[in-house]
Design a protein around this motif. Structure first.
Motif, mmCIF file in Angstrom:
data_model
loop_
_atom_site.group_PDB
_atom_site.id
_atom_site.type_symbol
_atom_site.label_atom_id
_atom_site.label_comp_id
_atom_site.label_asym_id
_atom_site.label_seq_id
_atom_site.Cartn_x
_atom_site.Cartn_y
_atom_site.Cartn_z
ATOM 1 N N ALA A 81 0.831 -1.204 0.000
ATOM 2 C CA ALA A 81 0.000 0.000 0.000
ATOM 3 C C ALA A 81 0.868 1.257 0.000
ATOM 4 C CB ALA A 81 -0.931 0.005 1.207
ATOM 5 N N GLY A 82 1.952 1.233 0.758
ATOM 6 C CA GLY A 82 2.869 2.371 0.762
ATOM 7 C C GLY A 82 3.497 2.599 -0.602
ATOM 8 N N TRP A 83 3.836 1.521 -1.283
ATOM 9 C CA TRP A 83 4.427 1.629 -2.623
ATOM 10 C C TRP A 83 3.403 2.169 -3.616
ATOM 11 C CZ3 TRP A 83 9.010 1.496 -4.937
ATOM 12 C CH2 TRP A 83 9.048 1.345 -6.318
ATOM 13 N N LYS A 84 2.178 1.641 -3.565
ATOM 14 C CA LYS A 84 1.155 2.025 -4.530
ATOM 15 C C LYS A 84 0.632 3.440 -4.284
ATOM 16 C CE LYS A 84 -0.370 -0.287 -7.324
ATOM 17 N NZ LYS A 84 -0.008 -0.441 -8.719
ATOM 18 N N ASN A 85 0.647 3.921 -3.059
ATOM 19 C CA ASN A 85 0.033 5.205 -2.729
ATOM 20 C C ASN A 85 1.037 6.339 -2.603
ATOM 21 O OD1 ASN A 85 -2.634 4.236 -2.677
ATOM 22 N ND2 ASN A 85 -2.253 3.338 -0.678
ATOM 23 N N ASN A 86 2.247 6.097 -3.043
ATOM 24 C CA ASN A 86 3.262 7.140 -3.073
ATOM 25 C C ASN A 86 3.835 7.205 -4.480
ATOM 26 O OD1 ASN A 86 3.490 8.149 -0.267
ATOM 27 N ND2 ASN A 86 3.826 5.986 0.140
ATOM 28 N N TYR A 87 4.530 8.256 -4.767
ATOM 29 C CA TYR A 87 5.077 8.463 -6.106
ATOM 30 C C TYR A 87 6.498 7.916 -6.166
ATOM 31 C CZ TYR A 87 1.102 11.601 -6.280
ATOM 32 O OH TYR A 87 -0.167 12.115 -6.231
ATOM 33 N N LEU A 88 6.629 6.590 -6.091
ATOM 34 C CA LEU A 88 7.940 5.963 -6.057
ATOM 35 C C LEU A 88 8.304 5.264 -7.365
ATOM 36 C CD1 LEU A 88 7.673 4.411 -2.486
ATOM 37 C CD2 LEU A 88 8.831 6.515 -3.133
ATOM 38 N N SER A 89 7.329 4.740 -8.071
ATOM 39 C CA SER A 89 7.601 4.021 -9.316
ATOM 40 C C SER A 89 7.681 5.006 -10.484
ATOM 41 C CB SER A 89 6.503 2.993 -9.575
ATOM 42 O OG SER A 89 5.276 3.650 -9.799
ATOM 43 N N LYS A 90 8.074 4.496 -11.643
ATOM 44 C CA LYS A 90 8.130 5.349 -12.835
ATOM 45 C C LYS A 90 6.754 5.916 -13.160
ATOM 46 C CE LYS A 90 12.033 3.025 -14.979
ATOM 47 N NZ LYS A 90 12.503 2.223 -16.127
ATOM 48 N N LYS A 91 5.748 5.065 -13.052
ATOM 49 C CA LYS A 91 4.380 5.504 -13.315
ATOM 50 C C LYS A 91 3.964 6.588 -12.314
ATOM 51 C CE LYS A 91 -0.336 3.717 -13.590
ATOM 52 N NZ LYS A 91 -1.181 2.529 -13.439
ATOM 53 N N GLY A 92 4.310 6.416 -11.040
ATOM 54 C CA GLY A 92 3.969 7.396 -10.019
ATOM 55 C C GLY A 92 4.656 8.728 -10.232
ATOM 56 N N ILE A 93 5.903 8.686 -10.665
ATOM 57 C CA ILE A 93 6.641 9.924 -10.933
ATOM 58 C C ILE A 93 5.992 10.682 -12.091
ATOM 59 C CG2 ILE A 93 8.858 10.828 -11.733
ATOM 60 C CD1 ILE A 93 10.172 8.526 -10.116
ATOM 61 N N LYS A 94 5.568 9.937 -13.131
ATOM 62 C CA LYS A 94 4.871 10.581 -14.254
ATOM 63 C C LYS A 94 3.548 11.189 -13.796
ATOM 64 C CE LYS A 94 6.826 7.654 -17.850
ATOM 65 N NZ LYS A 94 6.526 6.603 -18.847
ATOM 66 N N GLN A 95 2.838 10.480 -12.936
ATOM 67 C CA GLN A 95 1.567 11.000 -12.423
ATOM 68 C C GLN A 95 1.788 12.281 -11.633
ATOM 69 O OE1 GLN A 95 0.160 7.619 -10.222
ATOM 70 N NE2 GLN A 95 -1.034 6.832 -11.942
ATOM 71 N N LYS A 96 2.843 12.318 -10.831
ATOM 72 C CA LYS A 96 3.134 13.508 -10.037
ATOM 73 C C LYS A 96 3.471 14.697 -10.941
ATOM 74 C CE LYS A 96 5.733 15.060 -6.059
ATOM 75 N NZ LYS A 96 6.701 14.693 -5.027
ATOM 76 N N GLU A 97 4.193 14.425 -12.033
ATOM 77 C CA GLU A 97 4.516 15.485 -12.984
ATOM 78 C C GLU A 97 3.246 16.053 -13.629
ATOM 79 O OE1 GLU A 97 7.291 13.692 -15.666
ATOM 80 O OE2 GLU A 97 8.913 13.700 -14.192
ATOM 81 N N VAL A 98 2.308 15.190 -13.968
ATOM 82 C CA VAL A 98 1.038 15.640 -14.556
ATOM 83 C C VAL A 98 0.266 16.481 -13.548
ATOM 84 C CG1 VAL A 98 -1.209 14.853 -15.413
ATOM 85 C CG2 VAL A 98 0.879 13.739 -16.195
ATOM 86 N N LEU A 99 0.258 16.049 -12.294
ATOM 87 C CA LEU A 99 -0.450 16.816 -11.258
ATOM 88 C C LEU A 99 0.176 18.195 -11.089
ATOM 89 C CD1 LEU A 99 -1.020 14.066 -8.541
ATOM 90 C CD2 LEU A 99 -2.744 15.150 -9.988
ATOM 91 N N LYS A 100 1.515 18.270 -11.084
ATOM 92 C CA LYS A 100 2.190 19.563 -10.948
ATOM 93 C C LYS A 100 1.898 20.439 -12.162
ATOM 94 C CE LYS A 100 6.025 18.511 -7.889
ATOM 95 N NZ LYS A 100 7.486 18.481 -7.731
ATOM 96 N N LYS A 101 1.867 19.820 -13.340
ATOM 97 C CA LYS A 101 1.625 20.577 -14.575
ATOM 98 C C LYS A 101 0.265 21.245 -14.548
ATOM 99 C CE LYS A 101 1.223 19.899 -19.549
ATOM 100 N NZ LYS A 101 1.231 18.905 -20.628
ATOM 101 N N HIS A 102 -0.716 20.562 -13.997
ATOM 102 C CA HIS A 102 -2.074 21.097 -13.916
ATOM 103 C C HIS A 102 -2.347 21.784 -12.569
ATOM 104 C CE1 HIS A 102 -3.275 19.342 -17.717
ATOM 105 N NE2 HIS A 102 -2.704 18.201 -17.343
#
Length: 75
Positions: A51-72
């Motif tokens: 759950a900690g891995w899936k709910n944080n921005y640790l994977s490549k997919k999570g890092i991309k998601q965080k970038e999209v959130l920052k962009k918007h």
């Protein structure tokens, strides 16, 4: 129809838990409490790490998601 392995395994564990509970009510000691506590502790630890891995921005997919959130400007 394709069988969902995760659903089938959860259902199998449910059946085992119910059988164990009924046998314990009837006075038969089937599975020791120490074993149950150990299994619960191990499974809880694995689940919390997952759950900690899936709910944080640790994977490549999570890092991309965080970038999209920052962009918007959502994060």
């Amino acid at each position: 129809m394709e069988r969902d392995v995760a659903s089938m395994s959860r259902f199998a564990f449910l059946i085992l838990a119910v059988v164990n509970a009924v046998l314990n009510l009837l006075g038969y000691q089937t599975i020791s409490e120490q074993f149950v506590n150990d299994v619960v502790a191990i499974l809880s630890g694995v689940y919390f790490i997952w759950a900690g891995w899936k709910n944080n921005y640790l994977s490549k997919k999570g890092i991309k998601q965080k970038e999209v959130l920052k962009k918007h400007k959502l994060h």
